[in-house]
Design an enzyme around this catalytic site. Structure first.
Site, PDB file in Angstrom:
ATOM      1  N   HIS A 109       5.509  -7.183   4.734  1.00  0.00           N
ATOM      2  CA  HIS A 109       6.730  -6.877   3.973  1.00  0.00           C
ATOM      3  C   HIS A 109       6.952  -7.927   2.882  1.00  0.00           C
ATOM      4  O   HIS A 109       7.138  -7.593   1.714  1.00  0.00           O
ATOM      5  CB  HIS A 109       7.919  -6.836   4.951  1.00  0.00           C
ATOM      6  N   GLU A 110       6.924  -9.197   3.265  1.00  0.00           N
ATOM      7  CA  GLU A 110       7.188 -10.260   2.277  1.00  0.00           C
ATOM      8  C   GLU A 110       6.104 -10.274   1.199  1.00  0.00           C
ATOM      9  O   GLU A 110       6.394 -10.441   0.021  1.00  0.00           O
ATOM     10  CB  GLU A 110       7.298 -11.621   2.956  1.00  0.00           C
ATOM     11  N   HIS A 139       6.590  -7.644  -1.367  1.00  0.00           N
ATOM     12  CA  HIS A 139       7.653  -7.925  -2.346  1.00  0.00           C
ATOM     13  C   HIS A 139       7.099  -8.480  -3.665  1.00  0.00           C
ATOM     14  O   HIS A 139       7.695  -8.289  -4.717  1.00  0.00           O
ATOM     15  CB  HIS A 139       8.653  -8.929  -1.780  1.00  0.00           C
ATOM     16  N   GLU A 143      13.076  -3.088  -1.031  1.00  0.00           N
ATOM     17  CA  GLU A 143      12.933  -3.306   0.410  1.00  0.00           C
ATOM     18  C   GLU A 143      12.173  -2.152   1.065  1.00  0.00           C
ATOM     19  O   GLU A 143      11.366  -2.365   1.966  1.00  0.00           O
ATOM     20  CB  GLU A 143      14.306  -3.478   1.059  1.00  0.00           C
ATOM     21  N   ASP A 201       8.824  -2.414   3.098  1.00  0.00           N
ATOM     22  CA  ASP A 201       8.696  -1.991   4.500  1.00  0.00           C
ATOM     23  C   ASP A 201       7.450  -1.135   4.712  1.00  0.00           C
ATOM     24  O   ASP A 201       6.678  -1.361   5.648  1.00  0.00           O
ATOM     25  CB  ASP A 201       9.943  -1.181   4.928  1.00  0.00           C
TER      26      ASP A 201
END
Ligand SMILES: [Zn+2]
Length: 675
Positions: free
Chosen positions: A514-515, A518, A575, A579
């Site tokens: 997830h990070e 980003h 987000e 995800d």
């Protein structure tokens, strides 16, 4: 500092359970995948979130002092018990304490001294109230604003990396000055918000009364505050607009800022905050500063005094006597977020130490709760997920070789920060007194504000963290191009080295992915490997990215949060993209790492099923309706149910793992995929 790309927003509303004092730091034996937390009466192909979490949700009602209760907030609550033990032992007056323990121990002791705090009443505000009272003209507002640096007066002022030259730190002025959580709270007309505005007016009035104003005067002052804040809200960018970095980057000379808002005495302000000779800065929201100037012209001195007094008492109320604390909680805890009880004092104090001395407290926390082995294991997993992302990028069917090359360059430049900073922050210049709670808070605020401004003109410290080590959360910073996982989030039940691999990859692997994603979501993709706002995409690839991203925003915009409020898919886009990308990457990494191994079913679940349930169970959460309504406006993260179902319904691997038929709700007909 700008908004970071977090894993989750945890609304911490501060309060205790009756049984709090019998609680001790827990021995963590909660598995990453807990079959008793599932609800197997629900078909996973119909609602995977409830299938994974139904049992957990029944077993874990929201405690009265919490606004939501999930795997993350529960872990955070448990961390607080550990921190409390650390602080209670540091709070002794043992002459053998080292300087770090002395600082956190004395801060905690002062915070826990409710008797002294109660006896002081509103006295700790006196110097600031007098300063406001002495104001002789509107010209002096700048000086008062500079003295009230962290009280959210009129606007936000800080330092930031220059968007277009990430090696430089510059000053930044941004919209601010509101007492409600978002501009929309002043402007929208739906019944719940109209009701909340009434409660807010009553809240502001109550605080003026606590300062000693007569009811009629207090009511008029509250209306003044509302009028000024509504004008500032109208001139503020929306959260969706603010997700576009180009919309909040307007580097200009000091003279240009003065020209935008000449009535505000900038020279006085900049001199007072310690930047007398600053020549250029980023004015994130020029229109806001124009409107602020119009308000400064329009409203009289008496109105501004009311506005300043409100922001003073609002910022300080949580640290004052119970009358102020309770009044503050009634609106910000209860009305706005749905909490039933104030958190016990010790929990609030733990939170304040973490906020003000987080890297001192963090040293003790890491010593106790984060082993070098745990750090190594997390580092290894990060490397594996990065390897998966490289393979994923290389095989993407929709991206040209030119853009791929830049994407890979950016991926290889990502810095991985695990657990805690290499170099701890030095708090020796911050004076902490054992008998001065409010003084400690004010000095800590000033320390932090000046620490931020002292970065201007100096080389960027790429080793710095925006989260403290005990934090149960994670983030990506596009300007540093780094991913950050505090020690607090690398704990059971979200990360357990003793678990079988599948749920660990689904849970923490998904978080790492997830990070990392980003860096390549709709916002992150606009920054390059060095953290500069620079377009490295071919126009065709950018268009294809946007088409793929709009599939996701279309999908999430259909989901209902509460009442008839739907997700704002443009607010949550980054987000939601992260995800989905995160779980896809984690799945790839898990497959690669277990290649050639014969994986057996455990507890009646296949390894593939355990991967997905591990992911689903990371999001088990109960949330109060008030908090859901708040999140609909302010939170860029979708509700946990959709963070789960929205992702798996896009993945053919999930369909296969649970043998879901086409046409079932967890099998989307038109699957979205970006990364
Ligand atoms: Zn995120």
């Amino acid at each position: 500092m700008r908004d970071f790309h977090l894993l989750a927003i945890l609304f911490v509303v501060i309060v205790p359970l009756a049984a709090a004092f019998s609680q001790t730091a827990p021995a963590n034996h909660q598995p990453v995948l807990d079959v008793t937390s599932m609800d197997t009466t629900v078909n996973p192909c119909t609602d995977f979130y409830t299938y994974s979490c139904g049992g957990w949700m029944k077993k874990n009602p929201i405690p009265p002092d919490q606004t939501s209760w999930g795997v993350y907030s529960k872990l955070e609550d448990e961390n607080k018990l550990i921190l409390r033990e650390i602080l209670e032992s540091a709070a002794t007056t043992d002459p053998g304490r080292d300087t770090v323990k002395e600082k956190i121990g004395d801060y905690y002791a002062a915070c826990m001294d409710e008797k002294a705090i109660d006896a002081a009443g509103s006295r700790p505000l006196k110097a600031d109230l007098d300063r406001i009272e002495r104001l002789g003209s509107k010209r002096g507002i700048a000086e008062v604003a500079a003295a009230m640096i962290s009280d959210n007066v009129l606007f936000d002022f800080r330092s930031d990396q220059d968007y277009k030259d990430s090696t430089q730190v510059i000053a930044e002025a941004d919209q601010g000055g509101l007492g409600l959580p978002d501009r929309d709270f002043y402007l929208k007309t739906d019944a719940k918000l109209v009701e909340l505005r009434k409660a807010y007016l009553a809240q502001v009035r109550k605080m003026f009364e606590l300062l000693g104003d007569k009811p009629g005067v207090a009511a008029a002052e509250a209306r003044t505050v509302m009028r000024i804040e509504t004008a500032l809200a109208k001139a503020s960018l929306t959260r969706v607009e603010r997700r576009d970095p180009k919309k909040v980057y307007h580097k200009m000379t000091r003279q240009a800022l003065v020209a935008l808002s000449p009535t505000f005495h900038w020279n006085e302000y900049l001199a007072k905050v310690g930047l007398p000779s600053v020549r250029a800065l980023n004015v994130a929201t020029p229109e806001f500063f124009k409107a602020m100037n119009a308000e400064l012209e329009k409203e009289d001195l008496g109105s501004w005094k009311a506005y300043l007094r409100w922001h003073l008492v609002h910022a300080d109320a949580p640290y004052l006597s119970p009358a102020f604390v309770n009044a503050d909680f009634d609106f910000y805890g209860k009305a706005l977020r749905g909490a039933e009880e104030l958190e016990p004092r010790w929990k609030r104090c733990v939170g304040y130490v973490d906020n003000d001395l987080g890297e001192a407290l963090g040293q003790a926390y890491v010593e106790r709760s984060f082993s070098p082995e745990a750090k190594q294991r997390a580092q290894k997993m990060v490397k594996e997920i990065e390897g998966a992302m490289q393979r994923d990028m290389e095989s993407l069917p929709w991206m040209s070789p030119t853009t791929k090359q830049h994407a890979l360059e950016k991926l290889h430049a990502v810095a991985n920060k695990i657990g805690y900073p290499d170099k701890w922050r030095d708090y020796s210049a911050l004076a902490i007194a054992r008998d001065d709670e409010m003084g400690n808070v004010l000095r800590a605020r000033a320390f932090e504000f000046h620490r931020q401004l002292a970065k201007i003109g100096k080389p960027v410290d790429r080793g710095e963290w925006q989260m403290t080590p005990p934090t149960v959360n994670a983030y990506y910073d596009p300007q540093k191009n780094d991913i950050n996982f505090p020690a607090g989030t690398l704990q059971p039940p979200v990360f357990d080295p003793n678990s079988d691999a599948a749920p660990n990859y689904g849970d923490t692997g998904g978080t790492i992915g997830h990070e990392l994603t980003h860096g390549f979501d709709d916002e992150g993709r606009q920054f390059d490997a060095q953290g500069n706002l620079r377009d490295w995409w071919t126009p065709e690839d950018a268009k294809k990215f946007e088409q793929r991203a709009s599939c996701i925003s279309g999908q999430y915009s259909q989901y209902v949060i509460v009442d008839d409020i739907k997700i704002n898919g443009k607010l949550t886009l980054g987000e939601d993209v992260a995800d989905l990308g995160g779980v896809i990457l984690a799945y790839m990494a898990w497959r690669a790492e277990t290649k050639g191994q014969k994986l057996e079913p455990i507890e009646g679940l296949t390894p593939e099923q355990r991967f997905f349930i591990g992911y689903g169970q990371s999001w088990c959460t109960n949330t109060r309706d008030e908090t859901k309504r708040l999140r609909a406006t302010v939170d860029p993260h979708s509700l946990e149910k959709y963070r789960t179902n929205g992702v798996v319904s896009n993945m053919p691997e999930f369909q296969e793992a649970f043998h879901c038929k086409a046409g079932t709700p967890m099998v989307r007909e038109n699957r979205c995929r970006v990364w």
